[in-house]
Design an enzyme around this catalytic site. Structure first.
Site, short mmCIF file in Angstrom:
data_model
loop_
_atom_site.label_atom_id
_atom_site.label_comp_id
_atom_site.label_asym_id
_atom_site.label_seq_id
_atom_site.Cartn_x
_atom_site.Cartn_y
_atom_site.Cartn_z
N ASP A 22 0.87 -1.18 0.00
CA ASP A 22 0.00 0.00 0.00
C ASP A 22 0.91 1.22 0.00
O ASP A 22 1.42 1.62 1.05
CB ASP A 22 -0.90 0.01 1.25
CG ASP A 22 -1.76 1.30 1.28
OD1 ASP A 22 -2.61 1.42 2.17
OD2 ASP A 22 -1.54 2.16 0.40
N HIS A 137 -5.29 11.72 13.69
CA HIS A 137 -6.26 11.61 12.60
C HIS A 137 -7.43 10.70 12.95
O HIS A 137 -8.44 10.72 12.26
CB HIS A 137 -5.60 11.06 11.33
CG HIS A 137 -4.53 11.95 10.77
ND1 HIS A 137 -4.77 13.23 10.36
CD2 HIS A 137 -3.21 11.74 10.60
CE1 HIS A 137 -3.63 13.78 9.94
NE2 HIS A 137 -2.68 12.91 10.08
N HIS A 176 0.42 17.49 9.28
CA HIS A 176 -0.94 17.18 8.84
C HIS A 176 -1.94 17.78 9.83
O HIS A 176 -1.64 17.94 11.01
CB HIS A 176 -1.17 15.67 8.80
CG HIS A 176 -0.31 14.95 7.83
ND1 HIS A 176 0.89 14.38 8.20
CD2 HIS A 176 -0.44 14.73 6.50
CE1 HIS A 176 1.44 13.81 7.14
NE2 HIS A 176 0.67 14.02 6.09
N TYR A 307 8.64 10.83 9.17
CA TYR A 307 8.92 9.67 8.33
C TYR A 307 10.30 9.68 7.71
O TYR A 307 10.69 8.73 7.05
CB TYR A 307 7.82 9.55 7.26
CG TYR A 307 6.48 9.55 7.92
CD1 TYR A 307 5.71 10.71 7.99
CD2 TYR A 307 6.01 8.42 8.59
CE1 TYR A 307 4.52 10.73 8.68
CE2 TYR A 307 4.81 8.44 9.28
CZ TYR A 307 4.08 9.60 9.32
OH TYR A 307 2.91 9.62 10.03
N1 LIG Z 1 2.34 11.95 -0.16
C1 LIG Z 1 1.14 12.62 -0.44
C2 LIG Z 1 -0.07 11.71 -0.26
C3 LIG Z 1 -0.61 11.83 1.16
N2 LIG Z 1 -0.52 10.53 1.89
C4 LIG Z 1 -1.19 10.64 3.19
C5 LIG Z 1 -0.97 9.41 4.03
C6 LIG Z 1 -1.48 9.65 5.46
C7 LIG Z 1 -0.47 10.49 6.22
C8 LIG Z 1 -0.88 10.47 7.69
C9 LIG Z 1 0.21 10.87 8.62
O1 LIG Z 1 1.31 11.14 8.23
C10 LIG Z 1 -0.10 10.90 10.06
S1 LIG Z 1 0.93 12.06 10.96
ZN LIG Z 2 1.59 13.93 10.06
#
Ligand SMILES: NCCCNCCCCCC(=O)CS
Ligand SMILES: [Zn+2]
Length: 669
Positions: A22, A137, A176, A307
């Site tokens: 994924d 989230h 985010h 990340y």
């Molecule tokens: N690369 C651009 C596409 C966006 N992907 C979003 C995936 C969820 C991210 C959720 C997160 O980081 C929690 S802090």
């Molecule tokens: Zn985030």
């Protein structure tokens, strides 16, 4: 007495991962926790913390923010086959399940609650929980964005329920929008939720209309939800500091929380594939420090995203090292906020003007059609100019954060013999004599009567202290002197000339400050008092006037955030001289807040000068210099309009020279 910093981590939370393909989820890997914890160990930060064990959250605790049907559904996941897990995951977005993720999600919540218990009961001063899965989230009945249970939302509800706290501030510096947190508290005036997030006019994930700046909260909660959308990537340290100084901190101090929870996501740091921002890891040391004097220092940081396996551990270390009270790093590359950030800042301040007295004088919203049209024009313009190939985030490089060495002596005190030295401070006695040249210069330049031995001793001691600061043998110091103005002159003269320091001089109270010391830019002098001292003479002498003087806490704190901090960050001094002029009438608590906040600069090299008769201030000043959190200010009433208008005019006049004073985009005037 100095309380510790909690670190909550358990390797069990590394024991789940993505079991299928994924692309959206592949960045959320167990190594995020291991590299972060290993870095804390490697930098000898973990063993300076108080290790608090994790625990599983109970059902009741999880139900503080989630529905029973959602909890019951998640409870079934440990027994699912791979196919069932895939099927189960499909009903949610950008998240994955694993046979052990429910266990880990309970530990992540439990870790946050253990942290709240340790901080609120005073077992520790502050702390950080390194957890996965993240939480901000996840919603009442849905997992989302790698999150299963909303760790921080549950922690806020838990803190209020168990300890009867009235006000909780949640600062979400993850890149985010924590929509799950917003939904939880949007009608709740007891929880102020602040989030900045990559938005790109709703083009970036999770592409929610309600993530924009005009979502201010609902009903009784109106004003208690603050969204700062980043409509461009590449935001830098200046953008983050501007939003803290001109929006979050004034509002947070007006809110006067009993506890601060941080959704500490580090995907807002440089190199992160999700955020694509350019803020360097050391900036998190400053963001943490700027929040540490709220709520009497009760601060709980809970990991969310992050990340890039290089910037994440660096930023985690910067955060924990600040929680431990170490001196701050010199902030890197402050070039002033970008236009897009200023537009966002302007929009948010305007949207929240009705709710916060500190924003009452915020300029009107840029009339919407202009702003959207201008943005459209700007984007069309941009489309035309071919973008030079951006480096992918993985290739981004940035310097290792600088080592933050705590000097052997934290703070010295230069006191008359009859004044006891505060615990934790070292009484300063000028051991080695100064070289005769310096002494003779002191005599001719500063001593009214050349035979005044005491004055000579005091001045030469002050010079020695600045020299030991320069060599990083001492971090900070305070001095009771007979004549603060003469002492100030002497220190500035010496520091600027002999030690080629840039000196930030903060004068609290009325009194003639010889502005010639500011002339050549070797010193930036800001003075706050009740008299409109002569008009600002040059770029480096900035008088701030408060009608009711320094006893007016709400006006004073606005000057600190709206003027002193931005100026200090931009000037980037190597020494801060804090001068308490005679009869300044500043409250001790405000004095302690100022002493604490000024340690953002010059790696904490702060020298405080006070009149000899202010013996009572020695204790409180020392505790702030030693890194104890300043006691909270009472709830602030509205600052005086004429003071705010005067500061607005001053800011407007100065922003051409001092970019961090800007709060609106240039053309919007
Ligand atoms: N690369 C651009 C596409 C966006 N992907 C979003 C995936 C969820 C991210 C959720 C997160 O980081 C929690 S802090
Ligand atoms: Zn985030």
């Amino acid at each position: 007495m100095k309380m510790g910093t909690a670190l909550i981590y358990d390797e069990e939370m590394t024991k789940y991962k993505l079991l299928w393909v994924d692309p959206a989820c592949k960045i959320e890997v167990p190594e995020r926790l291991t590299v972060s914890h290993d870095a804390l160990v490697r930098n000898s930060l973990a063993d300076r913390c108080v290790a608090i064990p994790v625990r599983e959250a109970t059902d009741a605790e999880i139900l503080l923010a989630h529905s029973e049907e959602y909890l019951e559904a998640v409870k079934k996941t440990p027994y699912m086959t791979l196919e069932d897990l895939k099927e189960f995951t499909l009903q949610y977005g950008d998240v994955y399940f694993h046979p052990n993720i429910y266990h880990c999600a309970k530990l992540a919540v439990g870790a946050a609650l253990q942290l709240v218990d340790s901080v609120v009961t005073g077992k520790v001063r502050n702390g950080m929980a390194l957890v996965r899965p993240p939480g901000h989230h996840s919603m009442r009945s849905a997992a989302n964005g790698f999150c299963v249970f909303n760790n921080v939302a549950i922690a806020a509800r838990y803190a209020k329920q168990k300890y009867g706290l009235e006000r909780v501030l949640i600062v979400d510096w993850d890149v985010h929008h924590g929509q799950g947190v917003q939904y939880c508290f949007e009608d709740d005036p007891s929880v102020l939720y602040f989030s900045w997030h990559r938005y790109e006019h709703q083009k970036f994930w999770p592409q929610l209309r309600e993530s924009d700046y005009d979502s201010v909260g609902k009903e009784k909660g109106a004003g208690f939800n603050i969204n700062v959308p980043w409509n461009k990537v590449g935001m830098e340290n200046s953008d983050y500091l501007s939003v803290f100084c001109h929006l979050l901190l004034p509002v947070a101090y007006e809110f006067c929380p009993d506890l601060v929870l941080v959704c500490a996501g580090f995907d807002s740091a440089i190199g992160d594939p999700e955020g694509e921002m350019c803020a360097t890891p050391d900036i998190f040391a400053h963001l943490t420090h700027l929040l540490m004097n709220l709520a009497g220092g009760k601060l709980c940081a809970v990991l969310e995203g992050g990340y890039n396996l290089t910037s994440l551990p660096q930023a985690v270390c910067q955060t924990v090292q600040t929680l431990l009270g170490d001196p701050l790093p010199q902030p890197a590359n402050l070039s002033g906020p970008c236009t897009s950030a200023l537009e966002s800042l302007h929009c948010v301040r305007s949207a929240h003007r009705p709710y916060w007295s500190c924003l009452k004088h915020a300029a009107d919203l840029p009339t919407s059609d202009i702003s959207t049209k201008r943005i459209k024009l700007a984007e069309e313009e941009e489309e035309k100019t071919p973008k030079e190939e951006e480096k992918s985030t993985e290739e981004k490089v940035w310097p290792e954060p600088p080592k933050r060495v705590a000097p052997p002596v934290r703070s010295v005190a230069l006191l008359p013999k009859d004044v006891t030295c505060p615990e934790g401070c070292k009484r300063f006695s000028s051991s080695e004599a100064l070289d005769p040249l310096t002494v003779s210069k002191l005599r001719e330049n500063f001593l009214k009567d050349a035979d005044d031995g005491d004055a000579l001793t005091t001045l030469s001691s002050l010079i020695s202290i600045t020299e030991e600061m320069k060599k990083n043998e001492i971090c900070s110091g305070l001095a009771l002197v007979r004549d603060v103005t003469m002492a100030m002159m002497c220190v500035v003269q010496h520091a600027a000339a002999a030690l080629s320091n840039r000196v930030l001089v903060v004068c609290v109270g009325n009194g003639k400050v010889p502005s010639h010391i500011a002339e050549e830019g070797k010193a930036l002098v800001v003075q706050i008092g009740s008299e409109s001292t002569e008009e600002q003479k040059c770029k480096y002498y900035i008088p701030v006037c408060l009608k009711k003087g320094c006893s007016d806490m709400s006006g004073f704190i606005q000057a600190v955030f709206g003027l002193f901090l931005p100026l200090g960050y931009e000037y980037d001094p190597s020494l801060v001289l804090l001068v308490r002029m005679p009869d300044s009438r500043i409250h001790d608590r405000m004095w302690q807040q100022l002493t604490a906040l000024l340690q953002s600069f010059a790696q904490g090299h702060t020298l405080v000068l006070m009149q000899e008769d202010e013996k009572a201030c020695v204790g409180p000043t020392a505790s702030s210099l030693l890194g104890d959190p300043a006691p909270p200010l009472e709830r602030l009433q509205a600052p005086l309009p004429q003071d705010m208008e005067a500061m607005e005019r001053l800011r407007h006049r100065l922003q051409a020279d001092w970019k961090l004073l800007q709060i609106t985009a240039p053309e919007s005037g």
